[in-house]
Design a protein around this motif. Structure first.
Motif, PDB file in Angstrom:
ATOM      1  N   PRO A  30       0.984  -1.055   0.006  1.00 28.53           N
ATOM      2  CA  PRO A  30       0.202  -0.113   0.162  1.00 28.53           C
ATOM      3  C   PRO A  30       0.934   1.576  -0.016  1.00 28.53           C
ATOM      4  CG  PRO A  30      -0.391  -0.643   2.114  1.00 28.53           C
ATOM      5  CD  PRO A  30       0.671  -1.689   1.410  1.00 28.53           C
ATOM      6  N   PRO A  31      -0.069   2.399   0.189  1.00 25.84           N
ATOM      7  CA  PRO A  31       1.351   3.705   0.060  1.00 25.84           C
ATOM      8  C   PRO A  31       1.909   4.216   0.609  1.00 25.84           C
ATOM      9  CG  PRO A  31      -1.730   4.017  -1.173  1.00 25.84           C
ATOM     10  CD  PRO A  31      -0.823   2.745  -0.697  1.00 25.84           C
ATOM     11  N   ALA A  32       3.347   4.281   1.165  1.00 23.96           N
ATOM     12  CA  ALA A  32       3.886   4.775   2.739  1.00 23.96           C
ATOM     13  C   ALA A  32       2.718   5.789   3.214  1.00 23.96           C
ATOM     14  CB  ALA A  32       5.132   5.257   2.170  1.00 23.96           C
ATOM     15  N   TYR A  33       1.851   6.293   2.617  1.00 25.95           N
ATOM     16  CA  TYR A  33       1.117   7.467   3.986  1.00 25.95           C
ATOM     17  C   TYR A  33       0.639   6.233   4.857  1.00 25.95           C
ATOM     18  CZ  TYR A  33      -3.261   7.765   1.565  1.00 25.95           C
ATOM     19  OH  TYR A  33      -4.580   8.072   0.266  1.00 25.95           O
ATOM     20  N   LEU A  34      -0.926   5.441   4.035  1.00 31.09           N
ATOM     21  CA  LEU A  34      -1.179   4.195   4.898  1.00 31.09           C
ATOM     22  C   LEU A  34      -0.899   3.630   5.714  1.00 31.09           C
ATOM     23  CD1 LEU A  34      -3.965   3.551   1.388  1.00 31.09           C
ATOM     24  CD2 LEU A  34      -4.359   5.320   3.843  1.00 31.09           C
ATOM     25  N   ARG A  35       0.564   2.734   5.480  1.00 27.31           N
ATOM     26  CA  ARG A  35       1.183   2.286   6.389  1.00 27.31           C
ATOM     27  C   ARG A  35       1.777   2.733   7.813  1.00 27.31           C
ATOM     28  NH1 ARG A  35       4.257   1.001   1.430  1.00 27.31           N
ATOM     29  NH2 ARG A  35       6.397   1.764   2.403  1.00 27.31           N
ATOM     30  N   VAL A  36       1.905   4.542   7.541  1.00 27.50           N
ATOM     31  CA  VAL A  36       2.688   4.922   8.344  1.00 27.50           C
ATOM     32  C   VAL A  36       0.878   4.786   9.787  1.00 27.50           C
ATOM     33  CG1 VAL A  36       2.651   6.770   9.444  1.00 27.50           C
ATOM     34  CG2 VAL A  36       4.468   5.974   7.703  1.00 27.50           C
ATOM     35  N   ALA A  37      -0.559   5.269   8.577  1.00 28.83           N
ATOM     36  CA  ALA A  37      -1.052   5.248   9.404  1.00 28.83           C
ATOM     37  C   ALA A  37      -1.642   3.991  10.118  1.00 28.83           C
ATOM     38  CB  ALA A  37      -2.447   6.026   8.483  1.00 28.83           C
ATOM     39  N   ALA A  38      -1.836   3.286   9.441  1.00 31.83           N
ATOM     40  CA  ALA A  38      -2.037   1.353   9.916  1.00 31.83           C
ATOM     41  C   ALA A  38      -1.322   1.567  11.033  1.00 31.83           C
ATOM     42  CB  ALA A  38      -1.692   0.743   8.710  1.00 31.83           C
ATOM     43  N   HIS A  39       0.168   1.719  11.654  1.00 31.45           N
ATOM     44  CA  HIS A  39       0.603   1.300  12.070  1.00 31.45           C
ATOM     45  C   HIS A  39       0.554   2.573  13.633  1.00 31.45           C
ATOM     46  CE1 HIS A  39       4.568   1.563  15.119  1.00 31.45           C
ATOM     47  NE2 HIS A  39       4.314   0.063  14.585  1.00 31.45           N
ATOM     48  N   LEU A  40      -0.598   3.807  13.348  1.00 30.85           N
ATOM     49  CA  LEU A  40       0.059   4.274  14.473  1.00 30.85           C
ATOM     50  C   LEU A  40      -1.500   4.425  14.876  1.00 30.85           C
ATOM     51  CD1 LEU A  40       0.643   8.345  13.099  1.00 30.85           C
ATOM     52  CD2 LEU A  40       1.918   6.605  14.667  1.00 30.85           C
ATOM     53  N   LEU A  49      -1.595   4.316  21.937  1.00 28.47           N
ATOM     54  CA  LEU A  49      -1.055   5.981  22.329  1.00 28.47           C
ATOM     55  C   LEU A  49      -2.888   6.038  22.695  1.00 28.47           C
ATOM     56  CD1 LEU A  49       0.280   6.978  19.040  1.00 28.47           C
ATOM     57  CD2 LEU A  49       0.487   7.144  20.871  1.00 28.47           C
ATOM     58  N   THR A  50      -2.917   6.800  24.130  1.00 33.47           N
ATOM     59  CA  THR A  50      -4.633   6.522  24.299  1.00 33.47           C
ATOM     60  C   THR A  50      -4.717   8.595  24.701  1.00 33.47           C
ATOM     61  OG1 THR A  50      -3.111   7.961  26.569  1.00 33.47           O
ATOM     62  CG2 THR A  50      -3.416   4.819  26.842  1.00 33.47           C
ATOM     63  N   ALA A  51      -6.009   8.035  25.236  1.00 30.58           N
ATOM     64  CA  ALA A  51      -6.596   9.500  24.355  1.00 30.58           C
ATOM     65  C   ALA A  51      -6.345  10.510  25.147  1.00 30.58           C
ATOM     66  CB  ALA A  51      -8.307   9.634  25.131  1.00 30.58           C
ATOM     67  N   GLY A  52      -6.154  12.010  24.329  1.00 32.27           N
ATOM     68  CA  GLY A  52      -5.995  13.060  25.564  1.00 32.27           C
ATOM     69  C   GLY A  52      -4.023  13.281  25.017  1.00 32.27           C
ATOM     70  N   THR A  53      -3.420  11.976  24.537  1.00 31.06           N
ATOM     71  CA  THR A  53      -1.843  11.608  24.237  1.00 31.06           C
ATOM     72  C   THR A  53      -1.337  12.628  23.133  1.00 31.06           C
ATOM     73  OG1 THR A  53      -1.354   9.307  25.459  1.00 31.06           O
ATOM     74  CG2 THR A  53      -0.174  10.570  23.883  1.00 31.06           C
ATOM     75  N   ALA A  54      -0.320  13.623  23.121  1.00 32.10           N
ATOM     76  CA  ALA A  54      -0.180  14.243  22.120  1.00 32.10           C
ATOM     77  C   ALA A  54       0.652  13.016  20.189  1.00 32.10           C
ATOM     78  CB  ALA A  54       0.766  15.129  22.228  1.00 32.10           C
ATOM     79  N   LEU A  55       0.243  13.155  19.381  1.00 29.69           N
ATOM     80  CA  LEU A  55       1.692  12.105  19.023  1.00 29.69           C
ATOM     81  C   LEU A  55       2.685  12.918  18.205  1.00 29.69           C
ATOM     82  CD1 LEU A  55      -1.456  10.734  17.752  1.00 29.69           C
ATOM     83  CD2 LEU A  55      -0.520  10.779  15.528  1.00 29.69           C
ATOM     84  N   PRO A  56       3.471  12.106  18.328  1.00 32.29           N
ATOM     85  CA  PRO A  56       5.212  12.324  17.728  1.00 32.29           C
ATOM     86  C   PRO A  56       4.689  13.717  17.138  1.00 32.29           C
ATOM     87  CG  PRO A  56       5.405  10.151  17.428  1.00 32.29           C
ATOM     88  CD  PRO A  56       4.407  10.265  18.111  1.00 32.29           C
ATOM     89  N   THR A  57       6.140  14.728  17.042  1.00 32.04           N
ATOM     90  CA  THR A  57       6.123  15.387  16.169  1.00 32.04           C
ATOM     91  C   THR A  57       6.426  14.525  14.643  1.00 32.04           C
ATOM     92  OG1 THR A  57       8.223  15.932  15.864  1.00 32.04           O
ATOM     93  CG2 THR A  57       6.850  17.475  18.228  1.00 32.04           C
ATOM     94  N   GLU A  58       5.729  15.583  13.757  1.00 25.02           N
ATOM     95  CA  GLU A  58       5.907  15.508  12.369  1.00 25.02           C
ATOM     96  C   GLU A  58       7.594  15.351  12.162  1.00 25.02           C
ATOM     97  OE1 GLU A  58       4.304  18.789   9.387  1.00 25.02           O
ATOM     98  OE2 GLU A  58       2.488  17.990  10.224  1.00 25.02           O
ATOM     99  N   ALA A  59       8.470  15.902  12.489  1.00 28.06           N
ATOM    100  CA  ALA A  59       9.951  15.951  12.485  1.00 28.06           C
ATOM    101  C   ALA A  59      10.609  14.187  13.303  1.00 28.06           C
ATOM    102  CB  ALA A  59      10.708  16.920  12.953  1.00 28.06           C
ATOM    103  N   SER A  68       9.019  10.845   3.797  1.00 24.08           N
ATOM    104  CA  SER A  68       8.568  12.216   3.652  1.00 24.08           C
ATOM    105  C   SER A  68       8.206  12.966   4.511  1.00 24.08           C
ATOM    106  CB  SER A  68       8.693  12.514   2.486  1.00 24.08           C
ATOM    107  OG  SER A  68       7.393  12.489   2.082  1.00 24.08           O
ATOM    108  N   ILE A  69       8.073  14.059   4.469  1.00 27.08           N
ATOM    109  CA  ILE A  69       7.293  15.066   5.762  1.00 27.08           C
ATOM    110  C   ILE A  69       6.308  15.067   4.627  1.00 27.08           C
ATOM    111  CG2 ILE A  69       8.009  17.045   4.411  1.00 27.08           C
ATOM    112  CD1 ILE A  69       6.947  17.086   8.302  1.00 27.08           C
ATOM    113  N   THR A  70       5.865  14.678   3.401  1.00 27.41           N
ATOM    114  CA  THR A  70       4.465  14.409   2.738  1.00 27.41           C
ATOM    115  C   THR A  70       3.952  12.909   3.383  1.00 27.41           C
ATOM    116  OG1 THR A  70       5.622  15.583   1.262  1.00 27.41           O
ATOM    117  CG2 THR A  70       3.598  14.483   0.899  1.00 27.41           C
ATOM    118  N   VAL A  71       4.460  11.783   3.047  1.00 23.23           N
ATOM    119  CA  VAL A  71       3.694  11.001   4.011  1.00 23.23           C
ATOM    120  C   VAL A  71       2.990  11.074   5.398  1.00 23.23           C
ATOM    121  CG1 VAL A  71       4.685   8.604   4.583  1.00 23.23           C
ATOM    122  CG2 VAL A  71       5.671   9.545   2.302  1.00 23.23           C
ATOM    123  N   VAL A  72       3.918  11.790   5.328  1.00 21.99           N
ATOM    124  CA  VAL A  72       3.564  12.003   7.584  1.00 21.99           C
ATOM    125  C   VAL A  72       2.203  12.664   7.353  1.00 21.99           C
ATOM    126  CG1 VAL A  72       3.945  12.703   9.699  1.00 21.99           C
ATOM    127  CG2 VAL A  72       5.572  11.833   8.390  1.00 21.99           C
TER     128      VAL A  72
END
Length: 267
Positions: A30-40, A49-59, A68-72
């Protein structure tokens, strides 16, 4: 080539060609962005990752997944679309609560028989002012265009965010000079209780529920990021036994964060 110097072209076997494509490892990815989304998504659903928890920054996500930043950005956008995360202006992206923040509860039991309306909890902010009835409101209240009305805005906050917007209108002459002149004040702040105190008994409540795209001011008030959010809009009007409308209101709730619960007393 044959003996006459003519180049021969071997016909492609479409079936074999499609089979080779199906066997290709690249065709399954699948596209890279979907693989990253699936893992998150997996981390959210398993509670890492619980409710209210901040995701890691884009960097940080770029470094963690080697993309790439576009994929993220695409992965985060997909999770926002699913309602799993939300952006908070100037703060980051956070995992959203898994339970509905806003619950629009309608209890049809008779409050005059000792059954109080349900407590929705949260913190209400109320403000009233004098206004003139515009065309839609004048029609709903069956009064003349430009008639004096009391306009009241309510905001309900839960868990630190606004989850319900209400704007109501009453004919100015209704409660002028009484204990209930200003909605939200007096001995019984709910609309049915307020009107009871001045001898007006609500007999019928009409609600028209629709869904629509959130307006710019609603996006801001409800802290909805982006432009693809929808809201539940409830146009509610209270009527006296004579059929005269006595109050009308617009209730707006964030569609992806709320549920409607109706309770009916049968018999």
């Amino acid at each position: 080539m044959d003996a006459h110097g003519t180049r021969k072209v071997r016909a492609r076997n479409p079936t074999a060609y499609r089979a080779r494509r199906r066997r290709s490892p690249m065709a399954k990815q699948p596209p890279a962005y979907l693989r990253v989304a699936a893992h998150l998504r997996d981390q959210i659903r398993t509670g890492r990752l619980t409710a209210g928890t901040a995701l890691p920054t884009e960097a940080q996500l770029v470094a963690e997944y080697g993309v790439s930043i576009t994929v993220v950005k695409g992965a985060i956008g997909a999770l926002k679309w699913e309602g799993l995360v939300e952006g908070r202006r100037g703060s980051g992206v956070y995992v959203r609560s898994s339970h509905p923040l806003a619950q629009y509860t309608v209890d049809r039991r008779n409050v005059r028989e000792g059954h109080p309306l349900p407590d929705v909890g949260g913190q209400w902010d109320v403000a009233s002012q004098d206004a003139e009835a515009e065309a839609e409101i004048a029609g709903r209240l069956q009064i003349d265009l430009g008639s004096s009305v009391t306009c009241t805005t309510y905001r309900l906050s839960e868990e630190g965010r606004t989850v319900r917007l209400v704007k109501s209108w009453e004919p100015m002459r209704l409660a002028d000079g009484t204990l209930i002149e200003w909605p939200g004040r007096g001995p019984r702040p709910d609309i049915i209780g307020r009107l009871d105190t001045i001898g007006l008994a609500v007999a019928t409540i009409e609600e028209r529920v629709t869904t629509r795209a959130a307006r710019p001011d609603e996006l801001t008030a409800l802290n909805l990021s982006g432009h693809r959010h929808y809201v539940l809009a409830v146009a509610r009007t209270h009527f006296l036994d004579s059929g005269r409308p006595i109050e009308t209101a617009d209730v707006v709730l964030p569609g992806e964060l709320c549920e409607i619960v109706n309770t009916f007393n049968v018999g």
